[in-house]
Write a protein that holds these residues in place. Structure first.
Motif, PDB file in Angstrom:
ATOM      1  N   GLU A   1       0.460  -0.793  -0.111  1.00 30.52           N
ATOM      2  CA  GLU A   1       0.385  -0.328  -0.307  1.00 30.52           C
ATOM      3  C   GLU A   1       1.007   0.897   0.191  1.00 30.52           C
ATOM      4  O   GLU A   1       0.151   2.222  -0.800  1.00 30.52           O
ATOM      5  N   LYS A   2       2.648   0.998   1.158  1.00 32.95           N
ATOM      6  CA  LYS A   2       2.898   2.431   0.914  1.00 32.95           C
ATOM      7  C   LYS A   2       3.733   2.506  -0.338  1.00 32.95           C
ATOM      8  O   LYS A   2       4.364   3.453  -0.584  1.00 32.95           O
ATOM      9  N   LYS A   3       3.574   1.391  -1.303  1.00 32.05           N
ATOM     10  CA  LYS A   3       4.632   2.019  -2.552  1.00 32.05           C
ATOM     11  C   LYS A   3       6.109   1.175  -1.421  1.00 32.05           C
ATOM     12  O   LYS A   3       6.639   1.991  -1.058  1.00 32.05           O
ATOM     13  N   ILE A   4       5.800  -0.321  -2.342  1.00 28.19           N
ATOM     14  CA  ILE A   4       7.715  -0.220  -2.612  1.00 28.19           C
ATOM     15  C   ILE A   4       8.688  -1.381  -3.463  1.00 28.19           C
ATOM     16  O   ILE A   4       7.439  -1.186  -4.776  1.00 28.19           O
ATOM     17  N   SER A   5       9.753  -0.988  -3.629  1.00 29.61           N
ATOM     18  CA  SER A   5      10.124  -2.078  -5.111  1.00 29.61           C
ATOM     19  C   SER A   5      10.019  -2.916  -5.046  1.00 29.61           C
ATOM     20  O   SER A   5      10.294  -3.882  -3.873  1.00 29.61           O
ATOM     21  N   SER A   6      10.427  -3.762  -6.087  1.00 28.64           N
ATOM     22  CA  SER A   6      10.195  -4.801  -6.333  1.00 28.64           C
ATOM     23  C   SER A   6      10.729  -5.247  -5.864  1.00 28.64           C
ATOM     24  O   SER A   6      10.547  -6.525  -5.198  1.00 28.64           O
ATOM     25  N   VAL A   7      12.052  -4.583  -5.549  1.00 31.86           N
ATOM     26  CA  VAL A   7      13.273  -5.607  -5.296  1.00 31.86           C
ATOM     27  C   VAL A   7      12.941  -5.726  -3.476  1.00 31.86           C
ATOM     28  O   VAL A   7      13.092  -7.328  -3.139  1.00 31.86           O
TER      29      VAL A   7
ATOM     30  N   ALA B   1       0.738  -0.279  -8.540  1.00 30.93           N
ATOM     31  CA  ALA B   1       1.513  -0.187  -8.961  1.00 30.93           C
ATOM     32  C   ALA B   1       0.523   0.594 -10.180  1.00 30.93           C
ATOM     33  O   ALA B   1       1.111   1.893 -10.497  1.00 30.93           O
ATOM     34  N   PHE B   2      -0.097  -0.121 -11.177  1.00 31.87           N
ATOM     35  CA  PHE B   2      -0.384   0.585 -12.005  1.00 31.87           C
ATOM     36  C   PHE B   2      -1.215   2.007 -11.493  1.00 31.87           C
ATOM     37  O   PHE B   2      -1.351   3.551 -11.759  1.00 31.87           O
ATOM     38  N   SER B   3      -1.462   1.928 -10.149  1.00 33.71           N
ATOM     39  CA  SER B   3      -2.420   3.271 -10.036  1.00 33.71           C
ATOM     40  C   SER B   3      -2.225   4.136  -9.413  1.00 33.71           C
ATOM     41  O   SER B   3      -2.509   5.183  -9.582  1.00 33.71           O
ATOM     42  N   TYR B   4      -1.029   3.908  -9.218  1.00 27.61           N
ATOM     43  CA  TYR B   4      -0.182   4.398  -8.136  1.00 27.61           C
ATOM     44  C   TYR B   4       0.557   5.298  -9.848  1.00 27.61           C
ATOM     45  O   TYR B   4       0.307   6.687  -9.902  1.00 27.61           O
ATOM     46  N   LEU B   5       0.602   4.642 -10.466  1.00 23.98           N
ATOM     47  CA  LEU B   5       1.331   5.374 -11.886  1.00 23.98           C
ATOM     48  C   LEU B   5       0.576   6.455 -12.415  1.00 23.98           C
ATOM     49  O   LEU B   5       0.452   7.501 -12.553  1.00 23.98           O
TER      50      LEU B   5
ATOM     51  N   VAL C   1       4.390   9.207 -17.699  1.00 25.21           N
ATOM     52  CA  VAL C   1       3.815   8.143 -19.046  1.00 25.21           C
ATOM     53  C   VAL C   1       4.604   6.949 -19.597  1.00 25.21           C
ATOM     54  O   VAL C   1       4.662   5.520 -18.680  1.00 25.21           O
ATOM     55  N   THR C   2       5.834   7.996 -20.646  1.00 30.62           N
ATOM     56  CA  THR C   2       7.032   6.617 -20.680  1.00 30.62           C
ATOM     57  C   THR C   2       7.831   6.142 -19.511  1.00 30.62           C
ATOM     58  O   THR C   2       8.021   4.624 -19.418  1.00 30.62           O
ATOM     59  N   GLN C   3       8.334   7.092 -18.883  1.00 27.07           N
ATOM     60  CA  GLN C   3       9.424   6.565 -18.354  1.00 27.07           C
ATOM     61  C   GLN C   3       8.813   5.523 -17.307  1.00 27.07           C
ATOM     62  O   GLN C   3       8.987   4.817 -16.765  1.00 27.07           O
ATOM     63  N   GLY C   4       7.816   5.981 -16.294  1.00 26.59           N
ATOM     64  CA  GLY C   4       6.955   5.707 -14.968  1.00 26.59           C
ATOM     65  C   GLY C   4       6.430   4.180 -16.030  1.00 26.59           C
ATOM     66  O   GLY C   4       6.668   3.538 -15.136  1.00 26.59           O
ATOM     67  N   SER C   5       5.898   3.650 -16.672  1.00 21.24           N
ATOM     68  CA  SER C   5       5.153   2.746 -16.726  1.00 21.24           C
ATOM     69  C   SER C   5       6.561   1.563 -17.728  1.00 21.24           C
ATOM     70  O   SER C   5       6.484   0.827 -16.946  1.00 21.24           O
ATOM     71  N   MET C   6       7.723   2.684 -18.450  1.00 27.33           N
ATOM     72  CA  MET C   6       8.768   1.441 -17.984  1.00 27.33           C
ATOM     73  C   MET C   6       9.624   1.109 -17.314  1.00 27.33           C
ATOM     74  O   MET C   6       9.738   0.166 -16.916  1.00 27.33           O
ATOM     75  N   ASP C   7       9.398   2.007 -15.738  1.00 28.60           N
ATOM     76  CA  ASP C   7      10.424   2.152 -14.964  1.00 28.60           C
ATOM     77  C   ASP C   7       9.345   1.112 -14.448  1.00 28.60           C
ATOM     78  O   ASP C   7       9.909  -0.477 -13.674  1.00 28.60           O
ATOM     79  N   LEU C   8       8.342   0.859 -14.475  1.00 36.33           N
ATOM     80  CA  LEU C   8       7.434  -0.039 -14.142  1.00 36.33           C
ATOM     81  C   LEU C   8       7.198  -1.240 -14.345  1.00 36.33           C
ATOM     82  O   LEU C   8       7.037  -2.504 -13.222  1.00 36.33           O
TER      83      LEU C   8
ATOM     84  N   GLY D   1      -6.017  -2.691 -18.362  1.00 36.10           N
ATOM     85  CA  GLY D   1      -6.632  -1.397 -17.451  1.00 36.10           C
ATOM     86  C   GLY D   1      -6.104   0.358 -16.865  1.00 36.10           C
ATOM     87  O   GLY D   1      -7.117   1.266 -16.946  1.00 36.10           O
ATOM     88  N   PHE D   2      -4.856   0.208 -16.823  1.00 35.78           N
ATOM     89  CA  PHE D   2      -4.396   1.262 -16.763  1.00 35.78           C
ATOM     90  C   PHE D   2      -4.706   2.219 -17.922  1.00 35.78           C
ATOM     91  O   PHE D   2      -5.018   3.942 -17.699  1.00 35.78           O
ATOM     92  N   PHE D   3      -4.070   1.627 -19.214  1.00 34.64           N
ATOM     93  CA  PHE D   3      -4.594   3.439 -20.324  1.00 34.64           C
ATOM     94  C   PHE D   3      -6.293   3.125 -19.754  1.00 34.64           C
ATOM     95  O   PHE D   3      -6.241   4.293 -20.774  1.00 34.64           O
TER      96      PHE D   3
END
Lengths: 351, 772
Positions: free
Chosen positions: B337-343, B387-391, B427-434, B466-468
């Motif tokens: 919920e608090k957003k963490i990295s996948s690592v 992750a997507f909703s955060y984006l 949009v790009t960087q965010g989604s690519m990072d994601l 869904g994000f798009f």
């Protein structure tokens, strides 16, 4: 969608804005068109589509004293029609009778039945009740709504009742409900209004700007399509006046005129100042059940309601008339005085 | 006599005969005569006369004779049989008689012997009775003594019990102690209150020590498991509430562990910060905390011991273990919920998985791996959607930033540009990072995750789709054009149409185009590279992420927004023009003195459009008067000469000829296509708006009737517009054409169309220019 020149053409001598179908003529597909010329002598043309549908013949040419801004046929007498005319900055309205044509006596004078001169502003239109015999006509000028009691045999008309619009608005046109003789829709600068003719009171008012034309759905009560400058066409259900039932993109420039097909009510024709006439297939199925469309939202949304665009015109198209004799035929008139009759047969939805 | 017959056949025949003789009484003897074919001959109701009659009637003489012979033979046969029977019976009878005679002799001798025997037995009995009575007294005594001795021994045992127990305690022979104590238990129960009070007390004390020791032993981890198990058994024998003990042992450990875990849970707190730095380092921050790890091992050990110690109760540790993991997954979800990295997520999952494996060894019944993978799938699913909703919220932040800032009125020239850039970047960087992050999760070899791979791919694709979709909805909402459906519900469309910023719509236009043309291809590539496959739930509808559909959505969205923008702008200008043309009485217009001020407003409005468009949309390819450009078409060759004429020639005559000319030209010209498809370029948008405005201008003029001065005013205004408009719009020909059309319309609607002289025209325009 390039409109091929499938239509049958007919040229008027001068510029023109209005054309109407003669509903009372049950034998022929005939139209009346009136010219708009400031300096020349204006004409009213009685045009008939030949039975083969390939030719437009002039059945009569009559001089009209002034430039014609609006033309309406009498739904119960094929020889009577009304015009709104202007000369210099003043406006007038009159009912005319086409004289009996004895052989080739071309261009006789029209016989003026009645002059409707209680109007004082810029007259917009004269409206007949669309379905037949009725002893009233309605005249709309910028400020007033006048119901005239008509007696065609006695050649007289009296003001039956009259109502003024609230000052900041100006009427721009109107439509008479074919389902209810007592109900009239008017358009003005900032709203669409519905009037009860018995009390001459507004029943519904939809705040909506720049409506140019309105037309009742001939088959389904309460549904009205309107045309506006920038936002194209909207279909309204007067029972749910807050939001339009449907919005259609309309024309590249102003949408000037809109009409339901008299038989296939989901066929809507619109004329615009982008020199085109568009044929739309817009079922307003929300009228029957509000759920049906919202459920099928995504698939239906992407279906282009535009069936065909007739854009073989040289100038803005202001006049539009479906034939009531043959509902697959319509006539259009562009500003350069050209009448084009087209058939929509290939586009009629199968059922 | 029948010796020559085979023995068994003879015997059989004998038996038959005997049985027939005895069972069917005399009746059979009558039927001695046997017939070859007729059964009736053996039946009791056989009628000889009838038979004879039948025979005589049926047969001829020869037959009768033969029959006779046969019958005679049969009769003879029967006769011998009968003789044999008689003889046999007689034999048996004789031997039976002999036997009876012999028995009779024997019995007669036996009677005297029996009498003697009876006498002897009687005497034995009387003697034994004598002995018995003489020994009775003594035996009784002995028995009594014996009983006393036993009693005494027991008493002795009980008195010794405390000492014995003490000794047992000293030697830690608790098992003996318990046995002794339990042996003494009934006595204590019976006499504990009276005679053995002290003794009972003492031994109870001793037993208390024993229990305490046992308890200690049970809960002492250092003790060997068997010893602890034994202790448990002993305690149970002592009716000690073991269940309490069980849970206490486990819970104590669990608490300990949970504390450690909480400690660990706090640990990743700084991790998101550190994972902003290259994620490779991120591993360090969440490497298994030795502290919690140890605690967990201990917990596992405890559980194992527990299972040995209390082999009969399984539920409790299973429950506990499940609860434990449930809690841990809950903390993970909280982290998500608090957003963490996948690592970090991976590290946490790995930690849990290790623990799960450890626990699984100990507690296979709990089916922890499947339990854990279920929980993990929930967590990962949540992670993906989160992750997507955060984006999405990032995108909306980037966009609404403009809204609020512009409302705030801070003079930022490049606000739209900034918004666009940040939007694009998000949009790009965010989604690519994601996707990169999500990919890390997938590429890991952790069993827990690998098992979910297909599902996971689906989720990611679904999430993306869904994000798009959500993005499109969000854009629509921003543009105030949300679906009528949601409008009816009155749910989210917080922005009424008139309050939408046109600039923002422009940003949406460009963003939609960008998404369609850049972002989607890149994302699709990425998806194809790393998230292909999937399809765990079957492929009825193809993969969940459909780039073509998303492209289509955004293409149409882009077009829609562009139209919204253009119509917003043209509407505004339309109002301006309408006011201009409906207010004055054109038929009584006064001679034009200056360029009307609406021109300024118009230009101002267009300038604003240009400024806005410039920030957001790219430059198009500059092209002027190209034949391919439909706006130019034949018109460029047409309108110029007219204009030259107009400029060159003078006065009234010019007007007439010009009108005529324009009519003529109209006849020959091809249709001027002013309404071309709008492109996503500055020039295209601006020129579309200008063209639409000029067209409106023309239409408004057509609706009026002018006197000469009115017409001249229109002429003046449109002439003035020519130059600035050409600066704004690249397509000069179109401007000329449209302004000419305005002029023509004016002339047509004029009662006396005499244009201004060009000198006056120029003078007035110059005056206007000088003033501004």
């Amino acid at each position: 969608m390039q409109g091929g020149s499938t239509g049958v053409g007919y040229g008027l001598k001068y510029q023109a804005r209005c054309i109407t179908d003669i509903k009372a003529d049950r034998v022929h597909t005939s139209f009346l068109a009136g010219t708009l010329s400031l300096k020349e002598e204006n004409e009213v043309h009685l045009i008939q589509l030949s039975p083969s549908g390939t030719e437009l013949n002039c059945e009569g040419l009559f001089y009209h004293p002034h430039e014609i801004w609006h033309l309406a046929d009498c739904p119960f007498n094929p020889r009577i029609f009304s015009t709104v005319y202007a000369s210099g900055g003043t406006y007038g309205a009159a009912l005319w009778e086409i004289p009996e044509l004895y052989n080739q006596s071309n261009a006789p004078q029209l016989e003026q039945l009645v002059s409707l001169d209680a109007h004082n502003g810029k007259i917009k239109c004269i409206i007949w009740w669309p379905l037949g015999m009725h002893d009233k006509v309605i005249g709309i000028d910028e400020e007033n709504l006048v119901v005239w009691s008509l007696d065609t045999s006695a050649k007289s008309a009296k003001v039956h009742s009259q109502e003024s619009v609230d000052m900041p608005h100006y009427f721009s046109g109107g439509a008479w409900d074919p389902h209810d003789q007592n109900s009239l829709a008017t358009t003005c600068e900032s709203a669409i209004q519905c009037w009860d003719l018995r009390t001459m009171k507004k029943t519904i008012s939809i705040e909506h700007a720049n409506v140019r034309s309105a037309d009742y759905n001939p088959n389904k009560q309460h549904l009205v399509v309107t045309a506006e400058d920038e936002s194209g066409l909207r279909i309204w259900d007067f029972r749910m006046p807050k939001v339009p039932v449907r919005e259609i993109s309309g024309h590249a420039h102003w949408t000037w005129s809109v009409q339901h097909n008299p038989k296939y009510d989901e066929l809507i024709l619109s004329a615009g100042t982008d020199s085109a006439v568009n044929l739309w297939l817009a079922s307003s199925n929300n009228g029957e059940g509000p759920t049906s469309e919202s459920l099928l939202e995504p698939p239906t949304r992407h279906i282009d309601p535009l069936i065909h665009s007739y854009n073989d015109y040289e100038d803005s198209v202001y006049g539009l008339a479906w034939s009531s004799k043959d509902p697959s035929v319509f006539a259009s008139i562009s500003y350069d005085g050209r009448v084009v009759v087209e058939s929509v047969k290939p586009h009629i939805p199968k059922r | 006599m029948a010796v020559d017959l085979p023995l068994d056949e003879k015997a059989r025949r004998m038996r038959e005969l005997l049985s027939s003789f005895y069972s069917q009484n005399q009746a059979t003897s009558n039927g001695a005569i046997k017939s070859a074919s007729l059964d009736a001959i053996d039946s009791p109701s056989f009628d000889a006369d009838q038979f004879m009659d039948l025979l005589i009637k049926k047969s001829n003489l020869e037959g009768l004779l033969q029959r006779h012979v046969e019958m005679a033979a049969e009769i003879k046969n029967l006769d011998t049989d009968l003789q044999m029977l008689v003889y046999e019976n007689y034999n048996k009878f004789i031997s039976a008689t002999e036997t009876i005679k012999r028995m009779n002799n024997n019995i007669a001798g036996m009677e005297t012997n029996m009498e003697q025997l009876l006498e002897k037995i009687m005497s034995v009995q009387s003697k034994s009775d004598g002995v018995n009575t003489s020994l009775f007294e003594r035996r009784e005594h002995i028995e009594k003594l014996n009983r006393t001795r036993n009693l005494l021994r027991k008493v002795q045992f009980i008195y010794d019990l405390p000492a014995r127990l003490a000794k047992c305690i000293k030697s830690e022979a608790y098992a003996d102690a318990v046995r002794f104590y339990i042996g003494a238990m009934p006595i204590f129960e019976a006499y504990g209150e009276s005679s053995f009070q002290d003794c009972k007390k003492e031994s109870e004390q001793a037993m208390a020590i024993v229990t305490r020791n046992l308890q200690a032993k049970l809960s002492l981890d250092s003790e060997p498991v068997e010893a602890r198990a034994e202790a448990a058994v002993l305690l149970k024998q002592l009716n000690y509430p073991v269940d309490d003990l069980k849970s206490r042992i486990l819970e104590e450990k669990l608490e300990h562990l949970l504390l450690a875990l909480q400690h660990e849970a706090k640990e990743p707190e700084p991790a998101p910060m550190s994972s902003d730095v290259p994620p490779v380092v991120g591993m360090g921050s969440v490497s298994p905390d030795p502290h919690s790890n140890k605690a967990f091992y201990e917990f596992a050990k405890t559980v194992r011991a527990y299972r040995v110690i209390f082999p009969d109760s399984e539920r409790r540790p299973i429950e506990l273990a499940r609860n434990l993991f449930l809690k841990r997954f809950e903390t993970i979800q909280k982290h998500i919920e608090k957003k963490i990295s996948s690592v970090d997520l991976l590290a946490m999952l790995r930690l849990i998985w290790n623990d799960v494996l450890i626990m699984d060894e100990v507690l296979p019944e709990a089916a922890l791996p499947s339990f854990a993978s279920e929980a993990a799938s929930v967590a990962i699913n949540q992670y993906v959607s989160r992750a997507f909703s955060y984006l999405l919220s990032q995108v909306s932040d980037a966009l609404t930033g403009v809204n609020s800032k512009q409302k705030g009125g801070s003079e930022g020239e490049n606000l739209l540009q900034i918004a666009l850039e940040s939007g694009k970047k998000v949009v790009t960087q965010g989604s690519m990072d994601l996707l990169l992050e999500l990919r890390q999760l997938m590429d890991d070899d952790l069993v827990l995750v690998a098992r979910l791979k297909d599902l996971y791919i689906d989720w990611v694709q679904e999430g993306l789709q869904g994000f798009f979709r959500a993005l499109d909805d969000y854009f629509l909402m921003l543009s105030g054009k949300s679906n009528p459906a949601s409008q009816g519900a009155g749910s989210i469309d917080g922005i009424p149409v008139d309050k939408v910023l046109p600039g923002l719509i422009l940003v949406l236009v460009q963003l939609s185009v960008f998404i369609e043309q850049n972002a989607i291809p890149r994302i699709t590539e990425e998806i194809a590279a790393s998230f292909s496959g999937g399809g765990a739930r079957g492929y009825e509808d193809g993969p969940p992420f459909v780039p073509a559909e998303v492209c289509r959505i955004f293409r149409s969205a882009g077009e829609k927004f562009l139209h919204v923008y253009i119509s917003m702008k043209t509407k505004k200008i339309s109002v301006l023009l309408k006011k201009r043309f409906t207010t004055p009485n054109w038929v009584k217009h006064k001679e034009p003195r200056e360029v009307h001020m609406f021109v300024d407003l118009l230009l101002q409005e267009l300038e604003a459009v240009r400024a806005e468009v410039k920030q957001v949309l790219p430059h198009g390819v500059v092209r002027k008067h190209h034949r391919s450009d439909s706006t130019g078409s034949t018109n460029s060759s047409r309108s110029n000469p007219i204009r030259d004429d107009k400029m060159g020639r003078s006065n009234t005559q010019r007007a007439r000829s010009q009108l005529l000319e324009s009519h003529l030209a109209k006849l020959f010209k091809q249709k001027m296509e002013i309404f071309t498809k709008v492109e996503y370029t500055q020039e295209s948008v601006v020129s579309t708006i200008v063209k639409l405005c000029l067209k409106s201008f023309q239409e408004f003029v057509r609706l009026q009737t002018f006197n000469r001065s009115g017409f001249q005013q229109v002429q003046l205004d449109s002439q003035f517009l020519r130059i600035p408009l050409k600066e704004i719009v690249e397509d000069e020909a179109a401007i000329d054409f449209l302004l000419d059309e305005v002029l023509v319309a004016g002339a047509e609607r004029c009662l006396d169309p005499i244009p201004l002289e060009s000198a006056i025209l120029d003078k007035l325009i110059q005056a206007k220019l000088a003033r501004s």
